[in-house]
Design a protein around this motif. Structure first.
Motif, PDB file in Angstrom:
ATOM      1  N   HIS A  65       0.836  -1.199   0.000  1.00  0.00           N
ATOM      2  CA  HIS A  65       0.000   0.000   0.000  1.00  0.00           C
ATOM      3  C   HIS A  65       0.880   1.262   0.000  1.00  0.00           C
ATOM      4  O   HIS A  65       0.612   2.215  -0.755  1.00  0.00           O
ATOM      5  CB  HIS A  65      -0.924  -0.021   1.214  1.00  0.00           C
ATOM      6  CG  HIS A  65      -1.863   1.140   1.261  1.00  0.00           C
ATOM      7  ND1 HIS A  65      -2.856   1.338   0.322  1.00  0.00           N
ATOM      8  CD2 HIS A  65      -1.947   2.189   2.146  1.00  0.00           C
ATOM      9  CE1 HIS A  65      -3.527   2.447   0.635  1.00  0.00           C
ATOM     10  NE2 HIS A  65      -2.993   2.988   1.735  1.00  0.00           N
ATOM     11  N   GLN A  66       1.922   1.267   0.831  1.00  0.00           N
ATOM     12  CA  GLN A  66       2.831   2.416   0.867  1.00  0.00           C
ATOM     13  C   GLN A  66       3.600   2.532  -0.437  1.00  0.00           C
ATOM     14  O   GLN A  66       3.841   3.645  -0.945  1.00  0.00           O
ATOM     15  CB  GLN A  66       3.802   2.285   2.034  1.00  0.00           C
ATOM     16  CG  GLN A  66       3.142   2.504   3.396  1.00  0.00           C
ATOM     17  CD  GLN A  66       4.162   2.395   4.524  1.00  0.00           C
ATOM     18  OE1 GLN A  66       5.343   2.185   4.285  1.00  0.00           O
ATOM     19  NE2 GLN A  66       3.680   2.535   5.735  1.00  0.00           N
TER      20      GLN A  66
ATOM     21  N   ARG B 235       1.365   4.066  -2.957  1.00  0.00           N
ATOM     22  CA  ARG B 235       1.202   5.518  -2.728  1.00  0.00           C
ATOM     23  C   ARG B 235       2.419   6.282  -3.236  1.00  0.00           C
ATOM     24  O   ARG B 235       2.286   7.358  -3.826  1.00  0.00           O
ATOM     25  CB  ARG B 235       0.993   5.774  -1.245  1.00  0.00           C
ATOM     26  CG  ARG B 235      -0.410   5.398  -0.756  1.00  0.00           C
ATOM     27  CD  ARG B 235      -0.538   5.593   0.714  1.00  0.00           C
ATOM     28  NE  ARG B 235      -0.334   6.984   1.092  1.00  0.00           N
ATOM     29  CZ  ARG B 235      -0.277   7.427   2.337  1.00  0.00           C
ATOM     30  NH1 ARG B 235      -0.388   6.552   3.337  1.00  0.00           N
ATOM     31  NH2 ARG B 235      -0.103   8.690   2.595  1.00  0.00           N
TER      32      ARG B 235
ATOM     33  N   SER C 143       2.514   9.123  -6.257  1.00  0.00           N
ATOM     34  CA  SER C 143       2.960  10.490  -6.011  1.00  0.00           C
ATOM     35  C   SER C 143       4.213  10.807  -6.835  1.00  0.00           C
ATOM     36  O   SER C 143       4.494  11.909  -7.166  1.00  0.00           O
ATOM     37  CB  SER C 143       3.232  10.698  -4.530  1.00  0.00           C
ATOM     38  OG  SER C 143       4.247   9.806  -4.101  1.00  0.00           O
TER      39      SER C 143
END
Length: 199
Positions: free
Chosen positions: A191-192, A195, A199
């Motif tokens: 999940h990180q 992200r 970004s």
């Protein structure tokens, strides 16, 4: 402070975390499960001891009955016992078998039957056998030492068996928790990573 004391203190802090603790819910569950398993192991000890004690009382009664109902007589072999067997690795091998014999009962009655004769016994030799009230060969009566050993072995065996089952159950639970934690950690990591990629 010893290693065991450190482990107990760490486990206690995990079960009852202080403010700002990094212990996860699964960590607290595991620590609580370990305490529960330890309490069950302690509870199993008096139960196993009680079963061993009941076995001792029961077998003591059986022993007294057997001693009163059985007696020893001298039996004369009517045939040779088994031949002496020699093994090149183990040397002389203990061997016995049922062999015809005759014996006199306390009332003078002559009985003929099968008794266990050891290797090398010859026809005409006398050996001591246990018989019941009817004069039939039986096993030796249960003695005091045997009663104590049976009770201790049963009680200890039950407790050790309970410990083994509890330890196995705990290890399976920890294995499942570890897999859950790894899957959770992997999910958070992906999940990180996702992200960061966006970004």
């Amino acid at each position: 402070m010893s290693t065991s004391s450190n482990s107990i203190a760490r486990m206690w802090r995990t079960v009852l975390p202080r403010r700002g603790s990094v212990a996860r819910a699964s960590d607290r569950f595991q620590a609580g499960l370990l305490i529960f398993v330890a309490l069950l192991a302690l509870a199993a000890l008096p139960v196993s001891a009680a079963i061993g004690s009941e076995t001792y009382v029961r077998q003591q009664g059986e022993s007294a009955q057997q001693v009163s109902e059985r007696s020893q007589v001298a039996a004369t072999l009517l045939a040779d016992g088994p031949d002496i067997t020699v093994n090149s690795r183990a040397g002389v091998v203990g061997n016995s078998r049922l062999t015809d014999a005759a014996w006199l009962l306390p009332d003078g009655t002559r009985r003929v039957g099968k008794v266990v004769a050891g290797q090398g016994r010859l026809k005409g030799e006398t050996l001591t056998v246990w018989v019941d009230r009817t004069g039939s060969p039986v096993d030796p009566p249960l003695r005091g030492a045997g009663v104590v050993i049976d009770a201790v072995v049963l009680g200890l065996g039950l407790w050790l068996g309970a410990l083994a089952l509890l330890a196995l159950g705990y290890r399976l639970a920890v294995f499942s928790l570890d897999r859950f934690r790894f899957a959770q950690w992997q999910h958070e990591w992906f999940h990180q990573l996702d992200r960061k990629t966006r970004s």
